[in-house]
Design an enzyme around this catalytic site. Structure first.
Site, PDB file in Angstrom:
ATOM      1  N   ASP A  87      -1.857   9.686   9.250  1.00 11.22           N
ATOM      2  CA  ASP A  87      -1.937   9.605   7.786  1.00 11.22           C
ATOM      3  C   ASP A  87      -1.771   8.133   7.406  1.00 11.22           C
ATOM      4  OD1 ASP A  87      -1.537   9.534   5.086  1.00 11.22           O
ATOM      5  OD2 ASP A  87      -0.130  11.211   5.015  1.00 11.22           O
ATOM      6  N   LYS A 116      -5.490   5.986  -1.509  1.00  9.68           N
ATOM      7  CA  LYS A 116      -4.826   4.900  -2.242  1.00  9.68           C
ATOM      8  C   LYS A 116      -5.699   3.645  -2.361  1.00  9.68           C
ATOM      9  CE  LYS A 116      -0.015   6.283  -1.521  1.00  9.68           C
ATOM     10  NZ  LYS A 116       0.477   6.479  -2.871  1.00  9.68           N
TER      11      LYS A 116
HETATM   12  N1  PMP Z   1       0.272  10.565   2.449  1.00  6.60           N
HETATM   13  C1  PMP Z   1       1.017   9.452   2.298  1.00  6.60           C
HETATM   14  C2  PMP Z   1       1.494   8.719   3.521  1.00  6.60           C
HETATM   15  C3  PMP Z   1       1.358   8.994   1.018  1.00  6.60           C
HETATM   16  O1  PMP Z   1       2.133   7.900   0.888  1.00  6.60           O
HETATM   17  C4  PMP Z   1       0.878   9.710  -0.107  1.00  6.60           C
HETATM   18  C5  PMP Z   1       1.203   9.268  -1.529  1.00  6.60           C
HETATM   19  N2  PMP Z   1       2.306   8.491  -1.715  1.00  6.60           N
HETATM   20  C6  PMP Z   1       0.097  10.853   0.099  1.00  6.60           C
HETATM   21  C7  PMP Z   1      -0.190  11.248   1.388  1.00  6.60           C
HETATM   22  C8  PMP Z   1      -0.424  11.651  -1.069  1.00  6.60           C
HETATM   23  O2  PMP Z   1      -1.436  10.995  -1.717  1.00  6.60           O
HETATM   24  P1  PMP Z   1      -1.819  11.374  -3.236  1.00  6.60           P
HETATM   25  O3  PMP Z   1      -0.640  11.006  -4.063  1.00  6.60           O
HETATM   26  O4  PMP Z   1      -3.042  10.545  -3.512  1.00  6.60           O
HETATM   27  O5  PMP Z   1      -2.110  12.839  -3.252  1.00  6.60           O
END
Ligand code: PMP
Length: 439
Positions: A246, A275
């Site tokens: 991730d 992001k």
């Molecule tokens: N995975 C990680 C490592 C994250 O930091 C985040 C968001 N902070 C997410 C998934 C989720 O992403 P989103 O907020 O765009 O749904």
């Protein structure tokens, strides 16, 4: 001057992790440019968050704005079922040029959490296609964060996350201890042994190991040993378990490498990005897998990958991402991130002497003060705004992840404010220090 109807907004608009009984104060922003957010009262705030770690090239970057404007003139959206478009193809090409070569098949999703859902579904369908339908559990490491949708919640930290709150609706997964070996140091045998033991015992039921490579973000603000990541990759091969990286928070240079996996020289079977993919201009994420994973999914009884959101491959978002990736490809981020890292190390070091601070950590364009106790985010946020900066502490962390284009003077303003506010903490009462949210 004040054009924001705060009364309406407090009564009707949810904010992240907020209560409608007692909404926390919010600050109206009317425009932004570079590393500055402009408030409705005319105050400029230096942004220490990159809007939750996404806006890496700063606000209103002409290359991204132009690309989006041009795309808007042609095609803002069209369905992706049975249709394709140049914006998606251009993005696919750019992405493959940057990603590890073994990742070849791109699924464009709406947000980070959905990219994680897609990755988990890919892993489950892959094993169906490889005649191992019992492989349905997901293994992960404690202190992780992967998003707020149900499958993503199931792999967040089981204590800090929302498992208890939603009970049986959150699938039970397998959790290894979080790695204690630090970034830049060798991995301890205990760290590896914990992971190996779970794989040894349960591999016939495990579809995938999902982790945030190198930086555990929202769950821990912790940087762990690249050797741990390397060992995790090898163990996944050994036990026939897919590795999902991730990289939603770490991708595109944030930790000082283009992808955090590069610190360990490994390639996952599936990678999630989001992001900063669009430079933080508009929501878009992607899940990318290897030929082998794609083949397994296509061999599964369904014969197709079963996901297809309405706004998949939105052309406007693709055009922003392609423009952002072009900025990444010219490699200026390396110089920018390394300058930020050097300055953060110099300017945050003395925070370690403050009584409220447990540890100072810096990696790439990330600076963290870990505190002894959780803070009241709302209260601290006001202290930061008073000092002309936008920093949003949570749990036990006062941290910054500024846009890469931030000037040295702007960065000094952020670090100075962090030191000042951390120094105030012992003067606050314990109720003022209490945690109010983790976002
Ligand atoms: N995975 C990680 C490592 C994250 O930091 C985040 C968001 N902070 C997410 C998934 C989720 O992403 P989103 O907020 O765009 O749904």
């Amino acid at each position: 001057m004040n054009i924001i109807d705060y009364q309406f907004e407090q009564q009707h608009l949810w904010h992240p992790y907020s209560s409608m009984h007692a909404p926390a104060p919010v600050f109206g922003i009317t425009s932004a440019s570079g590393a500055l957010l402009m408030r409705d009262n005319g105050q400029a705030l230096v942004d220490g968050t990159s809007s939750w770690w996404a806006c890496i090239h700063g606000y209103q970057h002409p290359a991204i704005v132009n690309a989006m404007q041009q795309q808007l003139q042609k095609l803002s959206h069209v369905m992706f079922g049975g249709i394709t478009h140049e914006a998606a193809i251009a993005l696919g090409r750019q992405l493959l040029a940057l990603l590890p070569p073994s990742l070849t098949k791109v699924f464009l999703a709406d947000s980070g959490s959905i990219a994680v859902e897609v990755a988990l579904k890919m892993a489950l369908q892959y094993w169906q296609g490889r005649n191992a339908p019992l492989k349905q559990k997901i293994l992960t490491i404690r202190h992780g964060y992967h998003g707020d949708t149900f499958a993503a919640m199931s792999v967040c930290d089981p204590e800090e996350g929302m498992h208890t709150m939603f009970g049986d609706n959150v699938t039970q997964q397998l959790f290894a201890a979080a790695p204690t070996s630090r970034f830049g140091e060798p991995v301890s045998q205990e760290d590896i042994a914990g992971l190996q033991q779970l794989l040894e015992q349960h591999h016939s039921h495990i579809a995938a190991l999902i982790l945030e490579p190198i930086m555990q973000g929202a769950g821990a603000m912790w940087f762990y040993s690249a050797e741990y990541l390397k060992a995790a990759r090898e163990l996944c091969h050994q036990y026939h378990v897919l590795l999902i990286a991730d990289e939603i928070a770490t991708g595109f240079g944030r930790t000082g490498a283009l992808f955090a996996c590069d610190h360990a020289g490994i390639s996952p079977d599936i990678m999630c990005i989001g992001k900063a993919l669009t430079g933080g201009y508009i929501s878009l994420a992607a899940t990318i897998c290897s030929d082998e994973v794609a083949a397994g999914i296509s061999d599964s009884p369904a014969g197709a990958f079963m996901h297809g959101p309405t706004f998949m491959a939105n052309p406007l978002a693709c055009s922003a991402a392609t423009a952002s990736l072009a900025l990444i490809a010219n490699n200026d981020w390396q110089r920018q991130v390394s300058a930020i890292e050097t300055q953060l190390k110099q300017q945050l070091a003395t925070a370690a002497e403050l009584p409220a601070v447990k540890e100072v950590r810096v990696l790439g364009a990330i600076g963290v003060l870990e505190l002894h106790e959780p803070v009241n985010s709302g209260l601290l946020q006001s202290e930061f705004v008073k000092r002309g900066v936008w920093i949003r502490p949570f749990n036990r962390f006062i941290y910054i992840m500024p846009p890469y284009i931030i000037s040295s003077a702007q960065l000094s303003k952020l670090t100075h404010a962090m030191l000042e506010v951390a120094a105030l903490l012992p003067k606050m009462t314990s109720s003022q220090r209490q945690i109010v949210s983790h976002g």
